[in-house]
Write an enzyme that holds these catalytic residues in place. Sequence first.
Site, PDB file in Angstrom:
ATOM      1  N   GLY A 470       0.825  -1.203   0.000  1.00  0.00           N
ATOM      2  CA  GLY A 470       0.000   0.000   0.000  1.00  0.00           C
ATOM      3  C   GLY A 470       0.857   1.251   0.000  1.00  0.00           C
ATOM      4  O   GLY A 470       0.359   2.363  -0.088  1.00  0.00           O
ATOM      5  N   ASN A 625       7.998   9.963  -5.437  1.00  0.00           N
ATOM      6  CA  ASN A 625       6.614  10.311  -5.745  1.00  0.00           C
ATOM      7  C   ASN A 625       6.009  11.056  -4.556  1.00  0.00           C
ATOM      8  O   ASN A 625       5.691  10.451  -3.532  1.00  0.00           O
ATOM      9  CB  ASN A 625       5.804   9.041  -6.053  1.00  0.00           C
ATOM     10  N   LYS A 695      15.989   8.257   1.291  1.00  0.00           N
ATOM     11  CA  LYS A 695      16.122   7.816   2.690  1.00  0.00           C
ATOM     12  C   LYS A 695      14.941   6.969   3.162  1.00  0.00           C
ATOM     13  O   LYS A 695      15.076   6.228   4.128  1.00  0.00           O
ATOM     14  CB  LYS A 695      16.262   9.035   3.606  1.00  0.00           C
ATOM     15  N   GLU A 699       8.185   4.962   7.848  1.00  0.00           N
ATOM     16  CA  GLU A 699       7.973   4.871   9.289  1.00  0.00           C
ATOM     17  C   GLU A 699       8.162   6.172  10.040  1.00  0.00           C
ATOM     18  O   GLU A 699       7.617   6.358  11.125  1.00  0.00           O
ATOM     19  CB  GLU A 699       8.898   3.776   9.852  1.00  0.00           C
TER      20      GLU A 699
HETATM   21 MO1  MOS Z   1       8.615  -2.158   9.415  1.00  0.00          MO
HETATM   22  S1  MOS Z   1       8.045  -2.296  11.387  1.00  0.00           S
HETATM   23  O1  MOS Z   1      10.311  -2.259   9.530  1.00  0.00           O
HETATM   24  O2  MOS Z   1       7.944  -3.522   8.668  1.00  0.00           O
END
Ligand code: MOS
Length: 734
Positions: A470, A625, A695, A699
């Site tokens: 996703g 993107n 980079k 997360e």
């Molecule tokens: Mo992510 S928690 O490194 O899949």
Amino acid sequence: MNQTLFPTPSGTMGPALPRYEGRAKVTGDARYPSDVRLARTAHAYLHTSRIGRGTIEAFDLSAARAVPGVIEILTNETIGGEIRQMPAIYQGGYLADSAQPLGSADVAHWGQPIAMVVAETYEAAREAANRIGVTYRPHAALAADMDAAEASEQALDPISFGVGDFAAAYEAAPVRVDARYSTPAQHQNPMELFATQCAWEGDRLTVHEPSQNLNNIRFGLAEQLGLDAEKIRVVSPYVGGAFGAKGFLTQRTALVALAARRLGRPVKLVATREQGFTVSGYRAETRHHVQLAADRDGRLTALRHEGWELTSRADSVAMGAVSMTARLYACPNIIGRVNAVGADRSTPGFMRAPGEMSYGFAMETALDELAHALAMDPVELRRVNDTPVEPVGGLPYTSRSLMQCFDAAAGAFGWHERTQAPGSMRDGDWLVGWGCASAFYPAQAGNSAARVRLSADGRVHVSSAGHELGQGMYTMMAQVAAEELGVPVDRVTVSLGDTDLPPAVVAGGSSSTASVAPAIMAACDAIRRRLGIEDAPPASVMPAMEASGMGVIEEFAEARAHGQPPESIQGLYRGMALPTGGAHLPSRVQFALGAQFVEIRVHARTHEIRVPRAVGAFAAGRIINPRTAHSQLVGGMIWGIGSALHEHSEIDTRNAGYVNANLADYLLPVNADVVDVQAILVPEEDRLVNRAGVKGVGEIGVVGVAAAISNALFHATGRRLRDLPIRLEHIMST
Ligand code: MOS
């Protein structure tokens, strides 16, 4: 196209193209692994343990076997010796935990799969699983959490480091903060459940399972079943959310494969939402002790961060993000330490910004406490401690745009209108608070391979066994190939999610683009070499192709990530492609950085907490993107709101089970909780980090939001809450 949905590209950013697979997803054409329909499929259902630690004395399977349509029931007594015990990833293996599936009568944790029923229908399998009788002998001593007397603590040597003389500097400093923080267990809860379908054709096995790490499943399963990995194919063209929970092989896959082999027909398992809480890893609860000292100008003179993380008895797992929190700011005297605390729980794992979320909450809240003690603006505190060189090893950052992020986000937020005193921005019955925090995440990459095919009619096909969670993998792959070969992106098709394709890195650690884009670029280089135009611009590729008289050129290429030794490339062909980077390189550090700003409102009478707006700004190297990157960051920030105010996997200490293992009781932010979230992309050029200059943004969006919220809550109320989640009852009781 609604231009307000994503930022206008600037700097080195690529075009904000719509999602490659968007139409297939919104029309229902996209087939997720559990959507695949195979003839003569039998259905499996897990029965999971209802005690925390103990032994199974006896099964009573008579009622279960009597359910019409039941074909097979696997337990430790009926399984035989066909699945080998193999090490977990933490010991260099492939598995998410080191337990042997249905390996013995021992129960290590609540929710452990202890039986699997296979039947003609899902309903029959479920009914039979519910009729399995189990006589348990519970162990007298059970450690459900870190507070239990039976929990065991161990310091982790690899994550214990220091520089300078912390104790002396701390004692001598005029301003100090000494505080403890905690974060709860949380679960990824991807929308798509943990599904597995296995089908044999002779001695060849095909596995349909949503995965962030296809070749990990392939090679791990080969070891467990004693098969040649060449005979196993794993297919997962779409993943309905993963967030770390689908990163490594879990116990269920071998059980489904074994059942399918015994029955001579395909077997399908879809674990329930509740079972999802214990069939894969999760974000373990953490505790932190942070000590900071500064001179009167706010310059840090001493910093100590010690963390404790819950783990299982069997596997010593710790995310240890103190390796980052100790390296964010200039400081001459530092200690970092991490401890794992073993309890009778399933082995934890990775959940979006696994350690950075919790360690960042502690460090960035402590910094706010320091700013308050200094009567200093928290943005300025970060500015006086900004550094181009990380303070523990003295290594340079490949690039660092932390203060550019603070300035961009502060400007968009209107931070200059903030009055500093807690409680000073009241609006009627609402106590208004503004808070901020740094966001950070290691820039990582792993080895990957890709294949690119250029046809004389201008069509391009690019393939790699990467993963579409996703996050925009299809789109990224198409864009990179189009750009390198000078063709319009609508001429590019993409294959991913299949172990028959060139192997790629785990889709974890925000490393997919940084790892796979360089492999695609290398394959495009090879095409250009074949055409004899190595250094020519992309626009000359198609004319050279026409002039060559060739119909098709196809090239395969590998890209080895910075910091990975030459021999590591072999691991790519054994399902061992893990990212490295961040603070784990010998000559440099590479972090993506950002700044989070949040407004919260606390009702003076009811203590209801609202988050009317959040503004984040992020610098993560090149953005391929801006549309998909922006969407990742906004999603991360919403997770941050959840991590601060909602999410908590609550444990019943009598059996170490989760009492809210469902989406009704496990609280998540919904639309009404998320009013206005803005993610700003700060242009950043990093020529060192990898060839693509990327980079990663998967997360970092979640990191720092919880601290910004706790800091805003202090600003609103004058109360410092150091334990997540923060709920209205916690405001009432302090
Ligand atoms: Mo992510 S928690 O490194 O899949």
